[in-house]
Design a protein around this motif. Structure first.
Motif, mmCIF file in Angstrom:
data_model
loop_
_atom_site.group_PDB
_atom_site.id
_atom_site.type_symbol
_atom_site.label_atom_id
_atom_site.label_comp_id
_atom_site.label_asym_id
_atom_site.label_seq_id
_atom_site.Cartn_x
_atom_site.Cartn_y
_atom_site.Cartn_z
ATOM 1 N N LYS A 143 -19.190 20.720 -0.383
ATOM 2 C CA LYS A 143 -18.904 19.783 0.701
ATOM 3 C C LYS A 143 -19.445 20.314 2.031
ATOM 4 C CE LYS A 143 -15.071 17.233 2.825
ATOM 5 N NZ LYS A 143 -13.603 17.038 2.852
ATOM 6 N N ARG A 144 -19.278 21.609 2.269
ATOM 7 C CA ARG A 144 -19.740 22.227 3.512
ATOM 8 C C ARG A 144 -21.267 22.246 3.581
ATOM 9 N NH1 ARG A 144 -17.772 22.699 8.512
ATOM 10 N NH2 ARG A 144 -16.458 24.524 8.544
ATOM 11 N N GLU A 145 -21.925 22.508 2.452
ATOM 12 C CA GLU A 145 -23.394 22.506 2.418
ATOM 13 C C GLU A 145 -23.941 21.106 2.720
ATOM 14 O OE1 GLU A 145 -23.823 26.220 -0.762
ATOM 15 O OE2 GLU A 145 -23.944 24.148 -1.451
ATOM 16 N N LEU A 146 -23.274 20.094 2.187
ATOM 17 C CA LEU A 146 -23.677 18.717 2.468
ATOM 18 C C LEU A 146 -23.479 18.397 3.954
ATOM 19 C CD1 LEU A 146 -22.192 16.885 -0.648
ATOM 20 C CD2 LEU A 146 -24.619 17.146 -0.101
ATOM 21 N N GLU A 147 -22.416 18.943 4.520
ATOM 22 C CA GLU A 147 -22.138 18.740 5.944
ATOM 23 C C GLU A 147 -23.258 19.363 6.786
ATOM 24 O OE1 GLU A 147 -18.291 19.287 8.948
ATOM 25 O OE2 GLU A 147 -18.295 20.233 6.973
ATOM 26 N N VAL A 148 -23.656 20.586 6.422
ATOM 27 C CA VAL A 148 -24.753 21.269 7.121
ATOM 28 C C VAL A 148 -26.044 20.470 6.981
ATOM 29 C CG1 VAL A 148 -26.238 23.333 7.098
ATOM 30 C CG2 VAL A 148 -23.747 23.581 6.918
ATOM 31 N N SER A 177 -29.912 28.752 3.299
ATOM 32 C CA SER A 177 -30.536 29.495 2.200
ATOM 33 C C SER A 177 -30.000 29.021 0.850
ATOM 34 C CB SER A 177 -30.265 30.994 2.376
ATOM 35 O OG SER A 177 -30.811 31.719 1.303
ATOM 36 N N ALA A 178 -28.686 28.787 0.780
ATOM 37 C CA ALA A 178 -28.063 28.310 -0.463
ATOM 38 C C ALA A 178 -28.552 26.904 -0.803
ATOM 39 C CB ALA A 178 -26.540 28.322 -0.321
ATOM 40 N N ILE A 179 -28.689 26.064 0.210
ATOM 41 C CA ILE A 179 -29.177 24.687 0.010
ATOM 42 C C ILE A 179 -30.585 24.694 -0.562
ATOM 43 C CG2 ILE A 179 -29.906 22.583 1.227
ATOM 44 C CD1 ILE A 179 -27.511 23.166 3.187
ATOM 45 N N LEU A 180 -31.463 25.516 0.036
ATOM 46 C CA LEU A 180 -32.851 25.595 -0.432
ATOM 47 C C LEU A 180 -32.906 26.106 -1.865
ATOM 48 C CD1 LEU A 180 -34.691 27.058 2.719
ATOM 49 C CD2 LEU A 180 -34.528 24.687 2.001
ATOM 50 N N SER A 181 -32.069 27.083 -2.166
ATOM 51 C CA SER A 181 -32.042 27.645 -3.521
ATOM 52 C C SER A 181 -31.560 26.617 -4.546
ATOM 53 C CB SER A 181 -31.121 28.871 -3.538
ATOM 54 O OG SER A 181 -30.978 29.372 -4.852
ATOM 55 N N LYS A 182 -30.480 25.919 -4.227
ATOM 56 C CA LYS A 182 -29.896 24.955 -5.163
ATOM 57 C C LYS A 182 -30.780 23.724 -5.379
ATOM 58 C CE LYS A 182 -25.012 26.142 -4.427
ATOM 59 N NZ LYS A 182 -23.704 25.654 -3.932
ATOM 60 N N THR A 183 -31.564 23.378 -4.356
ATOM 61 C CA THR A 183 -32.436 22.203 -4.475
ATOM 62 C C THR A 183 -33.861 22.582 -4.883
ATOM 63 O OG1 THR A 183 -32.932 22.287 -2.099
ATOM 64 C CG2 THR A 183 -31.128 20.838 -2.798
ATOM 65 N N ALA A 184 -34.113 23.883 -5.011
ATOM 66 C CA ALA A 184 -35.446 24.404 -5.383
ATOM 67 C C ALA A 184 -36.518 23.878 -4.422
ATOM 68 C CB ALA A 184 -35.792 24.040 -6.820
ATOM 69 N N THR A 185 -36.172 23.857 -3.145
ATOM 70 C CA THR A 185 -37.114 23.413 -2.105
ATOM 71 C C THR A 185 -37.457 24.594 -1.204
ATOM 72 O OG1 THR A 185 -35.235 22.657 -0.761
ATOM 73 C CG2 THR A 185 -36.352 21.012 -2.126
ATOM 74 N N GLU A 190 -37.929 19.380 3.194
ATOM 75 C CA GLU A 190 -37.987 19.150 1.736
ATOM 76 C C GLU A 190 -36.584 18.976 1.174
ATOM 77 O OE1 GLU A 190 -40.143 21.825 -0.774
ATOM 78 O OE2 GLU A 190 -41.887 21.845 0.550
ATOM 79 N N ALA A 191 -35.658 19.822 1.626
ATOM 80 C CA ALA A 191 -34.278 19.760 1.122
ATOM 81 C C ALA A 191 -33.610 18.441 1.502
ATOM 82 C CB ALA A 191 -33.477 20.939 1.675
ATOM 83 N N ILE A 192 -33.839 18.002 2.741
ATOM 84 C CA ILE A 192 -33.268 16.720 3.202
ATOM 85 C C ILE A 192 -33.830 15.568 2.374
ATOM 86 C CG2 ILE A 192 -33.253 15.071 5.131
ATOM 87 C CD1 ILE A 192 -33.238 17.632 6.984
ATOM 88 N N ASN A 193 -35.155 15.557 2.193
ATOM 89 C CA ASN A 193 -35.796 14.491 1.404
ATOM 90 C C ASN A 193 -35.287 14.488 -0.040
ATOM 91 O OD1 ASN A 193 -37.318 13.665 3.575
ATOM 92 N ND2 ASN A 193 -39.124 14.854 3.023
ATOM 93 N N PHE A 194 -35.156 15.673 -0.618
ATOM 94 C CA PHE A 194 -34.682 15.807 -2.002
ATOM 95 C C PHE A 194 -33.260 15.247 -2.134
ATOM 96 C CE2 PHE A 194 -32.793 18.056 -5.606
ATOM 97 C CZ PHE A 194 -33.804 18.006 -6.562
ATOM 98 N N ALA A 195 -32.407 15.628 -1.187
ATOM 99 C CA ALA A 195 -31.004 15.169 -1.223
ATOM 100 C C ALA A 195 -30.905 13.665 -1.024
ATOM 101 C CB ALA A 195 -30.189 15.902 -0.165
ATOM 102 N N GLU A 196 -31.739 13.109 -0.145
ATOM 103 C CA GLU A 196 -31.726 11.655 0.094
ATOM 104 C C GLU A 196 -32.210 10.893 -1.145
ATOM 105 O OE1 GLU A 196 -32.256 11.047 4.889
ATOM 106 O OE2 GLU A 196 -34.083 11.261 3.675
ATOM 107 N N TRP A 200 -27.437 12.111 -2.419
ATOM 108 C CA TRP A 200 -26.380 13.051 -2.077
ATOM 109 C C TRP A 200 -25.969 12.945 -0.620
ATOM 110 C CZ3 TRP A 200 -29.351 17.722 -4.624
ATOM 111 C CH2 TRP A 200 -29.392 17.525 -6.021
ATOM 112 N N ILE A 201 -26.910 12.514 0.223
ATOM 113 C CA ILE A 201 -26.578 12.330 1.644
ATOM 114 C C ILE A 201 -27.095 10.958 2.090
ATOM 115 C CG2 ILE A 201 -26.563 14.777 2.238
ATOM 116 C CD1 ILE A 201 -29.380 14.436 3.387
#
Length: 201
Positions: A143-148, A177-185, A190-196, A200-201
């Motif tokens: 939840k916190r990672e999504l908030e960030v 760093s955790a977001i980039l790792s979990k999304t492999a971006t 890239e991470a924002i686009n992947f999540a959208e 997820w966001i």
């Protein structure tokens, strides 16, 4: 007579769809617009039976128009007609209880048949999108990672994010760093686009 309204920012496609639908004996296109705000104003005034909404338009998106139609409790069937086979958009459309979600490359006879079924009470979603949704990845972010990630979307830097979320800059960097790792971006964009794309966001 089934009254239709088209909201599509590509003038050529808007004209072509109007011509195709007006050829049907039981259809009448009562209006069209190439920007969202004008479309919503027209829709409220004209009260069509069904609206075909593009997603990405100037001033207001098709999904925002759909939300307003639902908030105003207008008795109008809503069909999203888009080139975007993105799960994130599809999820938003489902949350708004749209009656149809179809891709622009659908054959015209299929579109006409689907519109009649929707008027009759059916709900029609592109099979490609339904399949994507069923195969969709579970969100691995906390939840916190999504908030960030949502704050990252605004384009502000690490220092401002830290102030916004009342966290240290080091903690924010760890979350990113955790977001980039979990999304492999490899970047924030890239991470924002992947999540959208995955809704997820």
């Amino acid at each position: 007579m089934i009254k239709l309204y088209l909201a599509e920012d590509q003038e050529l496609l808007n004209t072509a769809l109007t011509m195709i639908l007006n050829l049907e004996p039981d259809f009448e296109v009562v209006g069209s617009a190439t920007d969202g705000k004008s479309a919503l104003t027209d829709i409220i005034l004209l009260k069509p039976n069904i609206v075909l909404l593009d997603i990405e338009m100037p001033n207001m998106s098709g999904l925002e128009i759909a939300q307003q139609i639902r908030l105003l409790q207008l008795d109008i069937k809503i069909v999203i007609l888009t080139t975007f086979a993105q799960e994130g958009y599809f999820k938003q459309a489902l949350q708004t209880n749209v009656n149809g979600y179809m891709l622009k490359d659908s054959p015209s006879d299929e579109l006409v048949r689907s519109l009649r079924l929707i008027i009759a009470g059916d709900t029609i979603y592109s099979s490609e999108l339904v399949t994507q949704s069923l195969l969709a990845k579970e969100c691995p972010l906390t939840k916190r990672e999504l908030e960030v990630l949502n704050v990252l979307k605004t384009g502000i830097g690490t220092q401002q994010i830290a102030k916004t979320l009342f966290l240290s800059e080091g903690t924010i960097r760890n979350y990113i760093s955790a977001i980039l790792s979990k999304t492999a971006t490899h970047s924030r964009i890239e991470a924002i686009n992947f999540a959208e794309e995955h809704g997820w966001i």
